[in-house]
Design a protein around this motif. Structure first.
Motif, PDB file in Angstrom:
ATOM      1  N   PHE A   1       0.858  -1.186   0.000  1.00  0.00           N
ATOM      2  CA  PHE A   1       0.000   0.000   0.000  1.00  0.00           C
ATOM      3  C   PHE A   1       0.895   1.236   0.000  1.00  0.00           C
ATOM      4  O   PHE A   1       1.831   1.331   0.789  1.00  0.00           O
ATOM      5  N   MET A   2       0.628   2.164  -0.895  1.00  0.00           N
ATOM      6  CA  MET A   2       1.501   3.326  -1.039  1.00  0.00           C
ATOM      7  C   MET A   2       1.124   4.391  -0.019  1.00  0.00           C
ATOM      8  O   MET A   2       0.080   5.025  -0.114  1.00  0.00           O
ATOM      9  N   LYS A   3       1.992   4.539   0.971  1.00  0.00           N
ATOM     10  CA  LYS A   3       1.824   5.591   1.984  1.00  0.00           C
ATOM     11  C   LYS A   3       2.721   6.734   1.518  1.00  0.00           C
ATOM     12  O   LYS A   3       3.903   6.779   1.847  1.00  0.00           O
ATOM     13  N   SER A   4       2.141   7.602   0.727  1.00  0.00           N
ATOM     14  CA  SER A   4       2.963   8.550  -0.014  1.00  0.00           C
ATOM     15  C   SER A   4       2.841   9.975   0.533  1.00  0.00           C
ATOM     16  O   SER A   4       1.938  10.297   1.301  1.00  0.00           O
ATOM     17  N   ILE A   5       3.767  10.785   0.112  1.00  0.00           N
ATOM     18  CA  ILE A   5       3.681  12.235   0.341  1.00  0.00           C
ATOM     19  C   ILE A   5       4.350  12.897  -0.868  1.00  0.00           C
ATOM     20  O   ILE A   5       5.207  12.288  -1.508  1.00  0.00           O
ATOM     21  N   SER A   6       3.944  14.128  -1.152  1.00  0.00           N
ATOM     22  CA  SER A   6       4.557  14.874  -2.264  1.00  0.00           C
ATOM     23  C   SER A   6       5.409  16.006  -1.712  1.00  0.00           C
ATOM     24  O   SER A   6       5.118  16.532  -0.642  1.00  0.00           O
ATOM     25  N   PHE A   7       6.426  16.357  -2.454  1.00  0.00           N
ATOM     26  CA  PHE A   7       7.061  17.666  -2.199  1.00  0.00           C
ATOM     27  C   PHE A   7       7.563  18.251  -3.509  1.00  0.00           C
ATOM     28  O   PHE A   7       7.794  17.527  -4.474  1.00  0.00           O
ATOM     29  N   HIS A   8       7.680  19.581  -3.519  1.00  0.00           N
ATOM     30  CA  HIS A   8       8.314  20.250  -4.648  1.00  0.00           C
ATOM     31  C   HIS A   8       9.826  20.249  -4.415  1.00  0.00           C
ATOM     32  O   HIS A   8      10.291  20.042  -3.297  1.00  0.00           O
ATOM     33  N   GLU A   9      10.558  20.519  -5.480  1.00  0.00           N
ATOM     34  CA  GLU A   9      12.018  20.598  -5.346  1.00  0.00           C
ATOM     35  C   GLU A   9      12.342  21.994  -4.809  1.00  0.00           C
ATOM     36  O   GLU A   9      12.857  22.857  -5.527  1.00  0.00           O
ATOM     37  N   GLU A  10      11.995  22.177  -3.541  1.00  0.00           N
ATOM     38  CA  GLU A  10      12.121  23.516  -2.957  1.00  0.00           C
ATOM     39  C   GLU A  10      12.477  23.379  -1.484  1.00  0.00           C
ATOM     40  O   GLU A  10      11.933  22.524  -0.786  1.00  0.00           O
ATOM     41  N   ILE A  11      13.387  24.231  -1.020  1.00  0.00           N
ATOM     42  CA  ILE A  11      13.656  24.314   0.414  1.00  0.00           C
ATOM     43  C   ILE A  11      12.914  25.544   0.902  1.00  0.00           C
ATOM     44  O   ILE A  11      13.331  26.687   0.632  1.00  0.00           O
ATOM     45  N   PRO A  12      11.785  25.363   1.593  1.00  0.00           N
ATOM     46  CA  PRO A  12      10.961  26.516   1.931  1.00  0.00           C
ATOM     47  C   PRO A  12      11.694  27.500   2.833  1.00  0.00           C
ATOM     48  O   PRO A  12      11.549  28.720   2.679  1.00  0.00           O
ATOM     49  N   GLN A  13      12.503  26.982   3.755  1.00  0.00           N
ATOM     50  CA  GLN A  13      13.197  27.892   4.683  1.00  0.00           C
ATOM     51  C   GLN A  13      14.146  28.826   3.942  1.00  0.00           C
ATOM     52  O   GLN A  13      14.461  29.910   4.418  1.00  0.00           O
ATOM     53  N   ARG A  14      14.619  28.387   2.781  1.00  0.00           N
ATOM     54  CA  ARG A  14      15.556  29.210   2.014  1.00  0.00           C
ATOM     55  C   ARG A  14      14.835  29.941   0.883  1.00  0.00           C
ATOM     56  O   ARG A  14      15.413  30.749   0.171  1.00  0.00           O
ATOM     57  N   MET A  15      13.586  29.590   0.698  1.00  0.00           N
ATOM     58  CA  MET A  15      12.759  30.134  -0.388  1.00  0.00           C
ATOM     59  C   MET A  15      13.472  29.990  -1.735  1.00  0.00           C
ATOM     60  O   MET A  15      13.579  30.952  -2.498  1.00  0.00           O
ATOM     61  N   GLY A  16      13.943  28.792  -2.006  1.00  0.00           N
ATOM     62  CA  GLY A  16      14.643  28.562  -3.267  1.00  0.00           C
ATOM     63  C   GLY A  16      14.634  27.096  -3.624  1.00  0.00           C
ATOM     64  O   GLY A  16      14.210  26.241  -2.839  1.00  0.00           O
ATOM     65  N   ARG A  17      15.108  26.813  -4.821  1.00  0.00           N
ATOM     66  CA  ARG A  17      15.154  25.438  -5.297  1.00  0.00           C
ATOM     67  C   ARG A  17      16.145  24.595  -4.498  1.00  0.00           C
ATOM     68  O   ARG A  17      17.209  25.071  -4.115  1.00  0.00           O
ATOM     69  N   ALA A  18      15.769  23.335  -4.299  1.00  0.00           N
ATOM     70  CA  ALA A  18      16.689  22.369  -3.698  1.00  0.00           C
ATOM     71  C   ALA A  18      17.668  21.925  -4.779  1.00  0.00           C
ATOM     72  O   ALA A  18      17.277  21.741  -5.926  1.00  0.00           O
ATOM     73  N   PHE A  19      18.961  21.783  -4.405  1.00  0.00           N
ATOM     74  CA  PHE A  19      19.908  21.385  -5.450  1.00  0.00           C
ATOM     75  C   PHE A  19      21.039  20.494  -4.967  1.00  0.00           C
ATOM     76  O   PHE A  19      21.860  20.073  -5.767  1.00  0.00           O
ATOM     77  N   SER A  20      21.096  20.228  -3.655  1.00  0.00           N
ATOM     78  CA  SER A  20      22.278  19.522  -3.149  1.00  0.00           C
ATOM     79  C   SER A  20      21.890  18.235  -2.446  1.00  0.00           C
ATOM     80  O   SER A  20      20.721  17.984  -2.168  1.00  0.00           O
ATOM     81  N   GLU A  21      22.901  17.481  -2.111  1.00  0.00           N
ATOM     82  CA  GLU A  21      22.679  16.238  -1.364  1.00  0.00           C
ATOM     83  C   GLU A  21      22.086  16.549   0.012  1.00  0.00           C
ATOM     84  O   GLU A  21      21.204  15.844   0.491  1.00  0.00           O
ATOM     85  N   SER A  22      22.549  17.628   0.643  1.00  0.00           N
ATOM     86  CA  SER A  22      22.000  17.919   1.982  1.00  0.00           C
ATOM     87  C   SER A  22      20.551  18.401   1.871  1.00  0.00           C
ATOM     88  O   SER A  22      19.733  18.121   2.751  1.00  0.00           O
ATOM     89  N   ASP A  23      20.228  19.084   0.786  1.00  0.00           N
ATOM     90  CA  ASP A  23      18.805  19.446   0.569  1.00  0.00           C
ATOM     91  C   ASP A  23      17.962  18.172   0.449  1.00  0.00           C
ATOM     92  O   ASP A  23      16.859  18.071   0.992  1.00  0.00           O
ATOM     93  N   ALA A  24      18.496  17.197  -0.280  1.00  0.00           N
ATOM     94  CA  ALA A  24      17.774  15.938  -0.475  1.00  0.00           C
ATOM     95  C   ALA A  24      17.551  15.260   0.866  1.00  0.00           C
ATOM     96  O   ALA A  24      16.484  14.716   1.159  1.00  0.00           O
ATOM     97  N   ARG A  25      18.583  15.318   1.724  1.00  0.00           N
ATOM     98  CA  ARG A  25      18.460  14.709   3.059  1.00  0.00           C
ATOM     99  C   ARG A  25      17.353  15.356   3.855  1.00  0.00           C
ATOM    100  O   ARG A  25      16.593  14.705   4.568  1.00  0.00           O
ATOM    101  N   MET A  26      17.255  16.659   3.765  1.00  0.00           N
ATOM    102  CA  MET A  26      16.223  17.374   4.528  1.00  0.00           C
ATOM    103  C   MET A  26      14.833  16.939   4.039  1.00  0.00           C
ATOM    104  O   MET A  26      13.981  16.526   4.829  1.00  0.00           O
ATOM    105  N   LEU A  27      14.622  16.997   2.727  1.00  0.00           N
ATOM    106  CA  LEU A  27      13.284  16.705   2.184  1.00  0.00           C
ATOM    107  C   LEU A  27      12.893  15.246   2.445  1.00  0.00           C
ATOM    108  O   LEU A  27      11.800  14.952   2.937  1.00  0.00           O
ATOM    109  N   LEU A  28      13.800  14.347   2.132  1.00  0.00           N
ATOM    110  CA  LEU A  28      13.469  12.924   2.290  1.00  0.00           C
ATOM    111  C   LEU A  28      13.424  12.512   3.751  1.00  0.00           C
ATOM    112  O   LEU A  28      12.648  11.636   4.136  1.00  0.00           O
TER     113      LEU A  28
END
Ligand code: GCB
Length: 599
Positions: free
Chosen positions: A304-331
Motif C-alpha cells: 500500500f503506497m503511503k505517499s507524500i509529495s514535495f516540490h524541489e524547494e527548500i521553503p526555509q531558504r525560499m529557493g530550489r533544492a539542489f544539493s545532497e544535503s537538501d535531499a536529506r532534509m526533504l526525504l
C-alpha cells in the motif's frame, strides 16, 4: 479520423523509440568530471538584447575606438547551482532572460573527449563556448549535454549561457502553474572527460520480472564492435558480450542469490561496466513490480503506497533544492512522516533526491510537468513532451526506487489531449516496461442518483494505475458525510488518491469546521474526514496527501494567510509540524489498509 490519427501517432512512436540516439550519458556522477559550479557572472537582460549584441563573445574594449556596452567583468555574481529568484531581492519575481558567463581552465590531452553536462537549467537555454554556439535545450527538469572536445582550448575558456524562464503557451508547463517559476542554472554543471569510445548508456534490470535473472542492455558511444564486461562482484556475476556494428549489446545473467530491493530492505549492488579503457560503476537494485487486480505488488507482495509529495524547494531558504544535503532534509521529513513513497511533484527532481530516496528505501513516482493548461493540439508541444519523457526515463531507468512513471496531472479529456497522452505513453512503454504507468486525474464526479463518485476518462484504460486528486472540503463541499461517500472509479484497477488536503497557517487554531479560518484544526479535520472516506474505496492502493511543506506560489494571494505561499503543507514553511501532520503520521503508523505494510 481518430483511429487514423492514433495509427499515425503510433507509427511515429515506434520510429521515435527505435531511431533516436541516447540524449546524454547514463550515470554522469559515475564519470570523471570537474565541477563548473561556483560563482558565475550574470547580466540581467530584461529586453532580450544579448543575442543581437553578441554577449557570448565576451568582448572587451581594447583599441582606442572600441566601445562595448556590456561586460561580464564586474557584473553581479550568482551561485550555480541556484535559482536566481532567491539570490537577490530584485530577482524574486524575475521572469526574463539572464546571461551567465564564467571562465575555466582546461588541460587538453590526446584521445580524450570532453562534454559539458547540465543537470538542469530553467527553462530554456542556449550554450556558447569561446564565442561559438554549442547547442540549446528546453525544459527545466531534465539534463542535457554537448560534446565540446574540439571547441575547447588548452588553457582559458569562456562559457556563456543565455537562460530564459519566460512562460509560453507551447511550453511544459505552460502559462500557469501552482509553484514558483524559478529561473537559472538550478542544478550542477559538469565538464566530463571520457575516452574516445566509452560506455554511453546502459539499462540494468530484472529480466522480464524474473527475480533470478538480470538483463543488461548497453551501448557504446560509437558504432563499434567491442567487448564489454558487466560485473556484479557481490553476486559473483561477470559476463562479457561483444557489441554489434551499432555499438549495441544485450546480455542476461542468472543468479539465485539476488536480494530484492524494498522499502524494508533497500539492497543495492555495485555494478561495474567496462570496455577498453572505460569503466563506469554504480549501485543498482532489483525488484519486481506488478498489478494483481486492485493491488500493487512489490516483489510479489501487496504494497500500500503511503505517499507524500514535495516540490524541489527548500521553503526555509525560499529557493530550489539542489544539493545532497537538501535531499536529506526533504526525504528525512518524508521518512519521519512514515511515508514509504514520495510523489515527486510535478517534475523530475534532481538526481541527489532520486538516488538518496533509493538508498533510504523510498518508492518514487516521477512525472513530467504536463500540468493543467497544456496546449495539447500543438504538435511542437507534443514533441517536447516526448523529449522530456525520454530524458526522464533515460536518466532514471536504472533506479529501482522509481516504481511509477506519471503521465500527466489534471488534464481534462478531449480528443487532442487523449491522442497526445496516448502517444507519449506508447513511446514511454517502448522504452521502459518495467514500471507502472499512472495518470493523476481530477475529473471524478459525484453522482447524486447513485450516491457515489464516478469518473469518465478513456485514459484510465490505458494506464496500469489510476490516480485521483480530490479536494473535498476545500475546493468542493462534501456531497455527504465522509463515511457515506462511496466510490466507483477505475473499478478492478488499483486507485491512488494522489492529492487531498486544505490550507492552514501554522499556529492558527480553532474553528475546525470553517475553511476560511485557515486553521490547523480545519486542515486536521479534513485529513480525518478523508481517511474516513477512504474506507469506502475498495480498490484503494495508496494515498498521497497534498503536500509535505508549504510551498511558494504566485497563485496564492490571500494577504496574511498566503502571501504567495500555498499553505497545504503538513509542515510550515519553517518545517514546523501542523496538526494534520500528526493525523497522517498516525494513519501511516497504524495504517490498516492493504495486507502487508511491514515490508
Ligand atoms: C492540484 C495540483 C497541485 C496544486 C494543488 C492545490 O490539484 O495538482 O499542483 O498545488 O492542487 O493546492 O490546489
Amino acid at each position: 479520423m481518430r483511429l487514423l490519427l492514433t495509427v499515425l501517432l503510433s507509427l511515429c512512436a515506434f520510429q521515435y523509440a527505435l531511431a533516436q540516439d541516447p540524449v546524454f550519458m547514463t550515470n554522469v556522477y559515475g564519470r570523471t568530471f570537474e565541477s563548473l559550479n561556483g560563482k558565475w557572472n550574470v547580466l540581467v537582460d530584461c529586453y532580450d538584447i544579448g543575442e543581437r549584441r553578441h554577449f557570448e563573445k565576451n568582448a572587451k574594449a581594447v583599441g582606442d575606438e572600441d566601445f562595448v556596452e556590456y561586460s561580464f567583468d564586474g557584473a553581479m555574481r550568482l551561485n550555480v547551482p541556484g535559482d536566481w529568484n532567491s539570490q537577490s531581492p530584485e530577482l524574486k519575481y524575475y521572469e526574463g532572460v539572464m546571461w551567465y558567463g564564467r571562465n575555466f581552465n582546461v588541460r587538453k590531452s590526446e584521445r580524450q573527449r570532453k562534454f559539458l553536462y547540465f543537470c538542469g537549467v530553467s527553462y530554456r537555454c542556449k550554450v556558447f563556448l569561446n564565442g561559438k554556439f554549442v547547442g540549446e535545450h528546453e525544459g527545466s527538469f531534465t539534463p542535457f549535454q554537448f560534446e565540446v572536445t574540439d571547441l575547447l582550448k588548452d588553457g582559458d575558456n569562456f562559457l556563456c549561457l543565455k537562460v530564459s524562464n519566460v512562460r509560453t503557451k507551447d511550453a511544459i508547463p505552460a502559462m500557469n502553474f501552482d509553484w514558483w517559476n524559478y529561473g537559472g542554472i538550478t542544478r550542477d554543471v559538469l565538464l566530463v572527460t571520457t575516452p574516445e569510445t566509452y560506455v554511453n548508456e546502459y539499462f540494468v534490470r530484472l529480466d522480464d520480472g524474473n527475480p533470478h535473472k538480470i538483463r543488461v542492455t548497453l551501448g557504446l558511444s560509437g558504432k563499434v564492435e567491442r567487448s564489454v564486461k558487466v560485473e556484479i562482484p557481490e553476486l559473483e556475476l561477470s559476463a562479457e558480450v561483444t557489441t554489434d556494428t551499432n555499438g549495441q549489446a544485450e546480455l542476461v545473467m542468472a543468479s539465485d542469490k539476488i536480494e530484492l530491493w524494498s522499502p524494508g530492505n533497500p539492497k543495492l549492488y555495485r555494478t561495474v561496466i567496462s570496455s577498453g579503457d572505460d569503466t563506469v560503476s554504480e549501485d543498482i537494485g532489483f525488484r519486481t513490480l506488478s498489478v494483481d487486480g486492485t493491488r500493487i505488488l512489490l516483489n510479489g507482495k501487496p504494497c500500500f503506497m503511503k505517499s507524500i509529495s514535495f516540490h524541489e524547494e527548500i521553503p526555509q531558504r525560499m529557493g530550489r533544492a539542489f544539493s545532497e544535503s537538501d535531499a536529506r532534509m526533504l526525504l528525512g521529513e518524508a521518512a519521519a512522516l512514515g511515508a514509504n513513497m514520495v510523489r515527486l511533484a510535478h517534475y523530475p527532481q534532481n538526481e541527489y533526491i532520486v538516488r538518496l530516496a533509493e538508498r533510504m528505501g523510498i518508492i518514487l513516482w516521477e512525472e513530467i510537468p504536463l500540468w493543467q493548461g497544456i496546449d495539447f493540439s500543438n504538435e511542437d508541444t507534443r514533441r517536447k513532451a516526448v523529449a522530456m519523457y525520454r530524458e526522464m526515463l533515460f536518466r532514471d531507468r536504472n533506479r529501482c526506487a522509481v516504481c511509477f512513471w506519471g503521465l500527466a496531472n489534471e488534464t481534462r479529456p478531449s480528443a487532442a489531449r487523449n491522442a497526445f497522452l496516448e502517444n507519449v505513453l506508447q513511446i514511454a512503454r517502448a522504452m521502459d516496461d518495467t514500471r507502472l504507468y499512472v495518470i493523476a486525474d481530477d475529473v471524478a464526479k459525484w453522482n447524486d442518483g447513485k450516491g457515489l463518485f464516478e469518473m469518465d476518462d478513456p485514459l484510465t484504460d490505458k494506464v496500469d494505475v489510476v490516480a485521483v486528486n480530490r479536494y473535498m472540503g476545500w475546493y468542493a463541499p462534501w456531497p455527504k458525510a465522509p463515511a457515506e461517500c462511496r466510490w466507483n472509479v477505475a473499478a478492478g484497477k488499483p486507485l491512488i488518491i494522489s492529492e487531498f488536503g486544505g490550507e492552514a497557517l501554522y499556529g492558527v487554531h480553532g474553528e475546525g469546521h470553517r475553511a476560511s479560518s485557515w486553521s490547523e484544526d480545519y486542515q486536521a479535520n479534513l485529513m480525518r474526514d478523508n481517511i474516513e472516506m477512504f474506507k469506502n474505496i475498495d480498490n484503494l492502493a495508496g494515498i498521497s496527501p497534498w503536500i509535505l511543506f508549504d510551498f511558494r506560489s504566485p497563485y496564492r494571494l490571500s494577504p496574511g494567510n498566503q502571501d504567495g505561499w500555498n499553505r497545504k503543507g503538513l509542515l510550515s514553511d519553517q518545517g514546523l509540524r501542523k496538526k494534520a501532520w500528526y493525523v497522517i503520521r498516525d494513519f501511516y503508523d497504524g495504517c490498516g489498509y492493504g495486507p502487508d505494510l511491514t515490508d
